[in-house]
Design an enzyme around this catalytic site. Sequence first.
Site: not given
Length: 158
Positions: A16, A19
Amino acid sequence: MAATGTKSVLFVCLGNICRSPIAEAVFSKMATDSGVVDKWRIDSAATSNYEIGSPPDHRGQACMKRHGVPMQHVARKVTNDDFMSFEYILCMDDSNLSELSRRSNLVKNNPAKVELLGSYDPQNQRIIKDPYYGSDEDFEKVYEQCARCCKAFLEKNS
């Protein structure tokens, strides 16, 4: 579940910080530019504990800045509640999909549709590869893939 008339999407990758926050930022800007952001709940999360509390990777932030896409996020891990409160959970690769499918099966009667974000790619590039160990070019490729996929996803769900 999301409020009546509100749609919801959670973008997910391993940590997290690369992407999924890029996808979240791109989708938020597209929804804003289309005048529908108030109809959406948009967030991102991780399948791992590796980066909880961290900001997005500086290379991803630089890429978003170059494209005029605002990005503000703090990494968090997917929770069981996410499977009950998000209509769509869109992930980046087969490892994410496997983990989210396993977790989804543990949450009874959850309404979440767990899918690859890349399943919306008009160029059929289903996997959005992790750029963490790569170059600025790899972050640019993630941006381009997310832009294509988010555009198609938003059009399908408008």
